[in-house]
Scaffold this motif. Structure first.
Motif, PDB file in Angstrom:
ATOM      1  N   THR A   1       0.886  -1.103   0.148  1.00  0.00           N
ATOM      2  CA  THR A   1       0.086   0.001   0.187  1.00  0.00           C
ATOM      3  C   THR A   1       0.932   1.373  -0.100  1.00  0.00           C
ATOM      4  OG1 THR A   1      -1.854  -1.073   1.217  1.00  0.00           O
ATOM      5  CG2 THR A   1      -1.957   1.091   1.152  1.00  0.00           C
ATOM      6  N   ARG A   2       2.076   1.162   0.501  1.00  0.00           N
ATOM      7  CA  ARG A   2       2.896   2.361   0.726  1.00  0.00           C
ATOM      8  C   ARG A   2       3.520   2.552  -0.625  1.00  0.00           C
ATOM      9  NH1 ARG A   2       4.897  -0.557   5.337  1.00  0.00           N
ATOM     10  NH2 ARG A   2       3.638   0.186   7.455  1.00  0.00           N
ATOM     11  N   LEU A   3       3.879   1.706  -1.065  1.00  0.00           N
ATOM     12  CA  LEU A   3       4.577   1.769  -2.567  1.00  0.00           C
ATOM     13  C   LEU A   3       3.324   2.099  -3.493  1.00  0.00           C
ATOM     14  CD1 LEU A   3       6.918  -1.506  -2.881  1.00  0.00           C
ATOM     15  CD2 LEU A   3       7.511   0.837  -3.297  1.00  0.00           C
ATOM     16  N   ALA A   4       1.971   1.676  -3.546  1.00  0.00           N
ATOM     17  CA  ALA A   4       1.187   1.919  -4.423  1.00  0.00           C
ATOM     18  C   ALA A   4       0.729   3.614  -4.241  1.00  0.00           C
ATOM     19  CB  ALA A   4       0.030   1.337  -4.051  1.00  0.00           C
ATOM     20  N   ASN A   5       0.909   4.089  -3.045  1.00  0.00           N
ATOM     21  CA  ASN A   5       0.665   5.384  -2.749  1.00  0.00           C
ATOM     22  C   ASN A   5       1.646   6.462  -3.456  1.00  0.00           C
ATOM     23  OD1 ASN A   5      -1.621   5.144  -1.294  1.00  0.00           O
ATOM     24  ND2 ASN A   5      -0.886   4.968   0.728  1.00  0.00           N
ATOM     25  N   LEU A   6       3.127   5.838  -3.320  1.00  0.00           N
ATOM     26  CA  LEU A   6       4.028   6.507  -3.773  1.00  0.00           C
ATOM     27  C   LEU A   6       3.894   6.603  -5.402  1.00  0.00           C
ATOM     28  CD1 LEU A   6       7.097   5.187  -2.152  1.00  0.00           C
ATOM     29  CD2 LEU A   6       6.554   7.814  -2.384  1.00  0.00           C
ATOM     30  N   ALA A   7       3.416   5.411  -5.932  1.00  0.00           N
ATOM     31  CA  ALA A   7       3.389   5.459  -7.572  1.00  0.00           C
ATOM     32  C   ALA A   7       2.636   6.479  -8.275  1.00  0.00           C
ATOM     33  CB  ALA A   7       2.911   4.012  -7.870  1.00  0.00           C
ATOM     34  N   ILE A   8       1.493   6.818  -7.470  1.00  0.00           N
ATOM     35  CA  ILE A   8       0.387   7.753  -7.808  1.00  0.00           C
ATOM     36  C   ILE A   8       0.963   9.248  -7.574  1.00  0.00           C
ATOM     37  CG2 ILE A   8      -2.090   8.329  -7.295  1.00  0.00           C
ATOM     38  CD1 ILE A   8      -2.653   5.559  -6.288  1.00  0.00           C
TER      39      ILE A   8
END
Length: 280
Positions: A160-167
């Protein structure tokens, strides 16, 4: 019809597993129970064929103040549930352990890798395994699952942390690393096969493909219509940084594929499709 009790009523994995088993309404009857109070002690386990113990502490920052909770919940409570299951005639007990029992931050984990957990989370999981192993018998089979990072729609943790960064960010390091991960539906199908086969032992389920972090971030960004540029400019500096979070994101950490007893029979979703389903 097999009757299965999931401990961890509101857990992400427990909820996902119950939903997955809903695809087989004539083969499995699923119940779930919370262990947050002592009401579970009054439940009769004798009507169940399988107990899948998911309840535990994870995804919180470890401190001196909360260290005792890991052993109280992840070890002592797990053992107490296992004892009750055995005493009341449950045939199979499945314990959700963790890759953390190896204490390895980078490299390849194989069947000969030593168990040297470093965190209270990993230590409590390993100690629970040892206690529960001691009560296994011919009429009480125990299966230990040591999955890598689990992800899927609604999951918590590093994904989830990586997904938030990706956005949010416009640029991301292009590192050629490899990580073992498992999509929640693949894990759920693995558990179903374990129950179907009444298996015991140690298991290390993972996706068929190893995951490259930068490729995953790129796919997530693309799903959200975000333009993200990959660069190798930071790679030299990343190798010099010894922070655990950086190692977790950009380092190599995989299970040897020879450790998979089921030879990918449980893979119902490839990696690319799993990201689409997680992010849609």
């Amino acid at each position: 019809m097999k009757r299965i009790l999931i401990t961890g009523k509101n857990s992400y994995i427990g909820i996902s597993l119950e939903k997955w088993f809903g695809n087989y309404p004539d083969r499995y009857k699923i119940d779930s129970v919370s262990l947050r109070d002592d009401l579970w002690k009054g439940i009769d386990f004798s009507g169940y064929d399988v107990v899948f113990h998911v309840a535990g502490i994870a995804h919180i920052k470890e401190t001196k103040e909360n260290s005792h909770l890991y052993y109280k919940v992840n070890r002592d409570l797990a053992f107490e549930v296992a004892q009750k299951a055995k005493n009341e005639g449950v045939k199979q007990f499945i314990f959700l352990s963790s890759m953390s029992v190896y204490g390895i931050e980078s490299g390849v984990i194989d069947k000969d890798s030593p168990l040297k957990p470093k965190s209270n989370y990993g230590k409590s999981k390993l100690q629970a395994e040892e206690l529960i192993s001691a009560i296994e018998g011919d009429t009480f089979k125990v299966a230990f699952l040591r999955p890598p990072m689990i992800y899927g729609k609604g999951c918590k943790g590093n994904y989830t942390r990586l997904a938030n960064l990706a956005i949010k960010i416009p640029i991301f390091p292009d590192v050629d690393n490899k990580r073992s991960m498992i999509y929640i539906d693949n894990l759920s199908e693995f558990v179903r096969l374990l129950i179907e086969d009444s298996k015991s032992g140690l298991f290390h389920p993972q996706n068929k493909e190893y995951v490259r972090t930068s490729r995953m971030v790129e796919m997530i960004a693309d799903m959200h219509g975000t333009n993200i540029r990959m660069t190798k400019l930071f790679n030299v500096f990343l190798k010099l940084i010894s922070i655990n979070t950086v190692k977790k994101v950009f380092g190599d950490l995989v299970y040897d594929k020879k450790m998979d007893d089921y030879k990918n029979r449980y893979i119902v979703c490839d990696f690319e499709t799993s990201i689409r389903l997680t992010e849609k």
